[in-house]
Motif scaffolding. Structure first.
Motif, mmCIF file in Angstrom:
data_model
loop_
_atom_site.group_PDB
_atom_site.id
_atom_site.type_symbol
_atom_site.label_atom_id
_atom_site.label_comp_id
_atom_site.label_asym_id
_atom_site.label_seq_id
_atom_site.Cartn_x
_atom_site.Cartn_y
_atom_site.Cartn_z
ATOM 1 N N LEU A 1 40.831 32.247 36.585
ATOM 2 C CA LEU A 1 41.569 32.323 37.849
ATOM 3 C C LEU A 1 42.855 33.107 37.653
ATOM 4 O O LEU A 1 43.614 32.877 36.711
ATOM 5 C CB LEU A 1 41.884 30.921 38.363
ATOM 6 N N ALA A 2 43.110 34.026 38.573
ATOM 7 C CA ALA A 2 44.311 34.855 38.502
ATOM 8 C C ALA A 2 44.766 35.203 39.903
ATOM 9 O O ALA A 2 43.964 35.267 40.847
ATOM 10 C CB ALA A 2 44.032 36.134 37.709
ATOM 11 N N SER A 3 46.061 35.436 40.031
ATOM 12 C CA SER A 3 46.578 35.907 41.321
ATOM 13 C C SER A 3 46.205 37.366 41.494
ATOM 14 O O SER A 3 46.008 38.105 40.519
ATOM 15 C CB SER A 3 48.093 35.733 41.387
ATOM 16 N N ILE A 4 46.106 37.786 42.753
ATOM 17 C CA ILE A 4 45.665 39.149 43.074
ATOM 18 C C ILE A 4 46.837 40.109 43.195
ATOM 19 O O ILE A 4 46.781 41.231 42.701
ATOM 20 C CB ILE A 4 44.840 39.125 44.383
ATOM 21 N N LYS A 5 47.916 39.660 43.837
ATOM 22 C CA LYS A 5 49.120 40.478 44.000
ATOM 23 C C LYS A 5 50.341 39.606 43.710
ATOM 24 O O LYS A 5 50.702 38.792 44.555
ATOM 25 C CB LYS A 5 49.202 41.050 45.418
ATOM 26 N N PRO A 6 50.930 39.765 42.526
ATOM 27 C CA PRO A 6 50.541 40.624 41.409
ATOM 28 C C PRO A 6 49.402 40.004 40.617
ATOM 29 O O PRO A 6 49.103 38.811 40.759
ATOM 30 C CB PRO A 6 51.816 40.674 40.560
ATOM 31 N N ARG A 7 48.790 40.807 39.774
ATOM 32 C CA ARG A 7 47.702 40.314 38.934
ATOM 33 C C ARG A 7 48.294 39.553 37.744
ATOM 34 O O ARG A 7 49.012 40.127 36.921
ATOM 35 C CB ARG A 7 46.840 41.476 38.442
ATOM 36 N N TRP A 8 47.945 38.273 37.672
ATOM 37 C CA TRP A 8 48.534 37.441 36.618
ATOM 38 C C TRP A 8 47.710 36.164 36.469
ATOM 39 O O TRP A 8 47.323 35.552 37.468
ATOM 40 C CB TRP A 8 49.972 37.088 36.983
ATOM 41 N N ASN A 9 47.431 35.779 35.237
ATOM 42 C CA ASN A 9 46.682 34.547 35.005
ATOM 43 C C ASN A 9 47.454 33.335 35.526
ATOM 44 O O ASN A 9 48.622 33.163 35.189
ATOM 45 C CB ASN A 9 46.419 34.339 33.515
ATOM 46 N N ILE B 1 34.457 23.661 36.825
ATOM 47 C CA ILE B 1 33.947 23.450 38.184
ATOM 48 C C ILE B 1 34.916 24.034 39.205
ATOM 49 O O ILE B 1 34.503 24.502 40.280
ATOM 50 C CB ILE B 1 33.696 21.947 38.454
ATOM 51 N N ILE B 2 36.203 24.043 38.887
ATOM 52 C CA ILE B 2 37.209 24.619 39.788
ATOM 53 C C ILE B 2 36.937 26.106 40.002
ATOM 54 O O ILE B 2 37.009 26.619 41.124
ATOM 55 C CB ILE B 2 38.634 24.420 39.234
ATOM 56 N N ASP B 3 36.581 26.816 38.921
ATOM 57 C CA ASP B 3 36.268 28.248 39.033
ATOM 58 C C ASP B 3 35.093 28.475 39.980
ATOM 59 O O ASP B 3 35.117 29.391 40.806
ATOM 60 C CB ASP B 3 35.931 28.819 37.659
ATOM 61 N N LEU B 4 34.060 27.645 39.839
ATOM 62 C CA LEU B 4 32.888 27.799 40.694
ATOM 63 C C LEU B 4 33.220 27.562 42.161
ATOM 64 O O LEU B 4 32.729 28.267 43.042
ATOM 65 C CB LEU B 4 31.781 26.840 40.260
ATOM 66 N N LEU B 5 34.044 26.573 42.430
ATOM 67 C CA LEU B 5 34.390 26.272 43.822
ATOM 68 C C LEU B 5 35.212 27.396 44.443
ATOM 69 O O LEU B 5 35.055 27.711 45.633
ATOM 70 C CB LEU B 5 35.145 24.949 43.885
ATOM 71 N N VAL B 6 36.066 28.038 43.652
ATOM 72 C CA VAL B 6 36.803 29.214 44.142
ATOM 73 C C VAL B 6 35.831 30.360 44.399
ATOM 74 O O VAL B 6 35.937 31.070 45.412
ATOM 75 C CB VAL B 6 37.895 29.624 43.134
ATOM 76 N N ILE C 1 44.555 33.910 45.038
ATOM 77 C CA ILE C 1 43.895 33.955 43.735
ATOM 78 C C ILE C 1 42.412 34.275 43.888
ATOM 79 O O ILE C 1 41.859 34.237 44.989
ATOM 80 C CB ILE C 1 44.051 32.626 42.964
ATOM 81 N N ALA C 2 41.764 34.566 42.758
ATOM 82 C CA ALA C 2 40.313 34.771 42.709
ATOM 83 C C ALA C 2 39.856 34.530 41.285
ATOM 84 O O ALA C 2 40.675 34.447 40.354
ATOM 85 C CB ALA C 2 39.943 36.180 43.166
ATOM 86 N N LEU C 3 38.549 34.415 41.088
ATOM 87 C CA LEU C 3 37.968 34.331 39.752
ATOM 88 C C LEU C 3 37.825 35.763 39.245
ATOM 89 O O LEU C 3 37.024 36.539 39.762
ATOM 90 C CB LEU C 3 36.618 33.627 39.799
ATOM 91 N N CYS C 4 38.606 36.106 38.233
ATOM 92 C CA CYS C 4 38.785 37.505 37.854
ATOM 93 C C CYS C 4 38.338 37.798 36.428
ATOM 94 O O CYS C 4 38.365 36.929 35.548
ATOM 95 C CB CYS C 4 40.271 37.872 37.965
ATOM 96 N N ALA C 5 37.966 39.061 36.199
ATOM 97 C CA ALA C 5 37.713 39.545 34.842
ATOM 98 C C ALA C 5 39.046 39.671 34.124
ATOM 99 O O ALA C 5 40.020 40.187 34.688
ATOM 100 C CB ALA C 5 37.014 40.899 34.893
ATOM 101 N N GLN C 6 39.076 39.193 32.860
ATOM 102 C CA GLN C 6 40.343 39.195 32.130
ATOM 103 C C GLN C 6 40.262 39.877 30.771
ATOM 104 O O GLN C 6 41.241 40.451 30.313
ATOM 105 C CB GLN C 6 40.829 37.756 31.951
ATOM 106 N N HIS C 7 39.114 39.829 30.101
ATOM 107 C CA HIS C 7 39.010 40.455 28.780
ATOM 108 C C HIS C 7 37.548 40.687 28.433
ATOM 109 O O HIS C 7 36.708 39.834 28.686
ATOM 110 C CB HIS C 7 39.653 39.565 27.715
ATOM 111 N N ASN C 8 37.263 41.851 27.855
ATOM 112 C CA ASN C 8 35.921 42.170 27.386
ATOM 113 C C ASN C 8 35.837 41.855 25.901
ATOM 114 O O ASN C 8 36.509 42.489 25.093
ATOM 115 C CB ASN C 8 35.611 43.641 27.642
#
Length: 657
Positions: free
Chosen positions: A247-255, A315-320, A402-409
């Motif tokens: 989960l991360a904020s969209i504006k600004p992008r931050w965990n 489960i919180i990530d899935l609900l988002v 916020i959204a469920l976001c890609a953070q690291h490959n």
């Protein structure tokens, strides 16, 4: 200035080009100079952009060998922890463990203020997937401070840093690198200055992960990666299926990890216009204390982990995800009021005594069993509030989207233990390289970037000095490749039409919907075919109007290439029988549904470990992706008899394949 079929191109000859101005890139250039290879130049799109300089977390971690306390640690112990992350090559784990202290102390000497106690011990703490207290931090901006200190060291050595150059093609001859083609972002309107080519013997690629492929991303604005053009040059990919999402904020992008969750904010869902607000978590949880405990645990169990869905915080990530992707709504954290509770307490207070024991004890020890989420956050972590206020978001007055976001490959370009790829002279360091597996200790990526860039630089200094390919041979080998990029710009130029943003939005949203944390084979196959068709029709259907949009044209092509290869890897993994693991849930009709209130597409099976010692590698050939599997390379057994090691070190520094 050289002539490419009537087009002037500036050509710069140099032994080694470092691409990228993050912590790994600067360390590569710095170590090359220290090791005696001073014929080096660092190239970057924007020296102040990138993940190293612009990302962080509640307490951004650097992971290394333990340097304090009475708990025993060793290089072997650390290597085994890294190796146990599944799908990890043992030689890379050993290298990262062995050089972690050396790289850490270099950063200390350069001025990174890692904390030590009054006796000189560099104290640590436990991070995720870490059995020891190996983690350390200088706060939320650890990687930024590292980058700034390394940049100063590079500047003191007067190593050339060329800004505003976007690499758009890796120039190869057979299976070796001979140069790079860049778009000059400072002069896109001038045909005589638009392109710059580098004629070189080595490239150290430090471009970061392919952040641009996702719409929902925790990567900072301005970081996109450039993995697609590496695939186009024949560089192998490895472990491409393995990412980390959260989960991360969209504006600004931050965990939104750590105390952002531990202060128990309210989760609010709205329609696209910000109307129809509702606390959607209440629809799922049976009790207040269960909901609040899961939210709290999300703070230090931040990455989405399929093992933590049932009876866990993921489960919180899935609900988002349900709200944002499946229902097309928006999700916000509201720190202004406590979450509404099922018991309908009129004062909106929280019954701290009813919370899970570890949650209750933490908040009690922090003296935070009072008030609203923002009051608890200001009490526990005022800098977390200041961070958003400095970026135009006042958590005392407004909600945070916020959204469920890609953070690291965790995957990337396949490398050997000197971080050289299968293309001779082409080295990949930092996140763009694939030294991790399914899981990794938090903060190990920062160590991996320092170790890999140091080893690549030392290998070049010991084995790959000298002049690049003779100039006429270089021009002959690269003429067709350079002209292809010029032709792409010419074919897509329009007198009035510009549809780059439309294509970009469609591609990145599609990837977040199908190829992120939740993966469904039919949907990925469909998205894969759409992406392949877009690549085939790219020069006919994509258009830009003004030359300052060329940077997005080339970047869009790189994004589509990356998506095509990454989704091909995902399809191959599923076809081979792979199941859910790490930060990816692969839905299956015959799996387990974590809760009957969840949609059927969350039915899944955990991978049983049969893939843990197998590594998937992929290569792009003639427009098609070829996938193969091999065993992991084990942790090497070493001859540590001192006289033998010393003799080899005297002869060549033990810098050998």
């Amino acid at each position: 200035m050289e002539n490419y079929q009537g087009h002037p191109v500036e050509v710069i000859s140099v032994n080694t080009v470092v691409v990228g101005s993050g912590a790994a890139g600067f360390n590569a250039a710095d170590t090359l100079f220290q090791s005696g290879q001073k014929d080096v130049v660092l190239v970057t799109e924007h020296i102040k952009a990138g993940t190293s300089r612009n990302t962080g977390s509640d307490k951004q971690t650097y992971y290394k060998l333990s340097l304090s306390g009475d708990t025993a640690d060793s290089v072997q112990d650390l290597a085994e922890v890294l190796f146990q992350g599944q799908c990890v090559d043992g030689d890379l784990a050993l290298c990262e463990a062995a050089a972690s202290a050396e790289c850490f102390f270099k950063l200390v000497q350069l001025g990174v203020p890692f904390p030590r106690n009054k006796y000189g011990e560099y104290v640590g703490y436990k991070t995720d997937h870490d059995p020891s207290k190996r983690a350390t931090s200088v706060g939320p901006y650890t990687s930024r401070v590292m980058t700034e200190c390394l940049e100063k060291s590079v500047a003191k050595k007067e190593i050339p840093v060329l800004d505003k150059l976007q690499v758009i093609r890796i120039l190869t001859q057979e299976d070796r690198v001979v140069g790079l083609l860049c778009l000059n972002l400072a002069e896109p309107d001038d045909p005589a200055k638009r392109y710059v080519a580098f004629h070189c013997k080595n490239v150290i690629y430090a471009t970061g992960g392919p952040a641009g492929i996702y719409g929902d991303s925790a990567y900072p604005k301005g970081h996109y990666g450039a993995t697609g053009i590496a695939f186009r040059a024949g560089v192998k990919g490895k472990n491409l299926t393995e990412w980390q999402y959260g989960l991360a904020s969209i504006k600004p992008r931050w965990n939104v990890s750590g105390t952002y969750m531990q202060v128990l904010p309210k989760f609010v869902s709205t329609d696209q216009d910000g109307e129809d607000p509702r606390e959607f978590l209440l629809d799922f949880f049976d009790s207040d204390h269960e909901m609040l405990s899961k939210v709290f645990l999300k703070g230090y169990q931040w990455p989405f982990d399929v093992r933590k869905i049932q009876d866990g915080s993921s489960i919180i990530d899935l609900l988002v995800y349900v709200e944002t992707i499946l229902k097309g709504r928006r999700v916000f954290l509201d720190f202004r009021e406590n979450p509404r509770n099922k018991s309908n307490k009129r004062d909106g207070s929280i019954d701290y005594e009813a919370l899970q024991e570890e949650v209750r004890e933490y908040l009690m020890q922090a003296g935070a069993c009072f008030g609203t989420p923002i009051e608890r956050l200001m009490h526990m972590n005022q800098p977390a509030v200041d961070f958003y206020r400095e970026r135009g978001v006042d958590l005392e007055k407004e909600m945070l989207e916020i959204a469920l976001c890609a953070q690291h490959n965790n995957g990337g370009l396949s490398i050997d233990h000197w971080w050289q790829t299968n293309v001779e002279g082409f080295f990949a360091v930092g996140e763009v390289s694939a030294s991790h597996g399914v899981y990794r200790p938090g903060g190990s990526a920062l160590n991996a970037g320092q170790v890999g860039s140091m080893r690549a630089a030392r290998f070049i200094a010991a084995n790959r000095q000298g002049e690049p390919l003779e100039m006429e041979a270089f021009l002959s080998a690269t003429r067709k490749l350079v002209f292809e990029e010029m032709e792409l710009a010419a074919k897509t130029k329009s007198e009035s039409l510009d549809n780059l943003d439309e294509w970009w939005d469609r591609a990145t949203k599609r990837m977040s919907r199908t190829g992120a944390a939740i993966r469904n084979e039919p949907l990925i196959r469909e998205a894969l075919q759409e992406t392949k068709a877009e690549l085939l029709n790219f020069s006919k259907e994509v258009h830009y109007h003004k030359e300052n949009r060329l940077k997005k044209l080339y970047r869009l092509h790189d994004v589509l290439l990356s998506q095509y290869v990454y989704m091909s890897a995902m399809v191959d993994y599923m076809k081979d029988g792979g199941q859910s693991r790490g930060s990816a849930l692969y839905s299956t009709d015959y799996g387990i549904l974590p809760d009957k209130k969840l949609p059927e597409q969350f039915r899944f099976l955990l991978e049983d470990g049969s893939f843990a010692d197998r590594i998937q590698e992929v290569v792009l050939k003639d427009g098609n992706v070829e996938c193969s599997w091999r065993p992991v390379r084990p942790i090497p057994t070493r001859d540590d008899f001192f006289e033998n090691v010393w003799r080899g070190y005297r002869e060549n520094g033990n810098v050998e394949i």
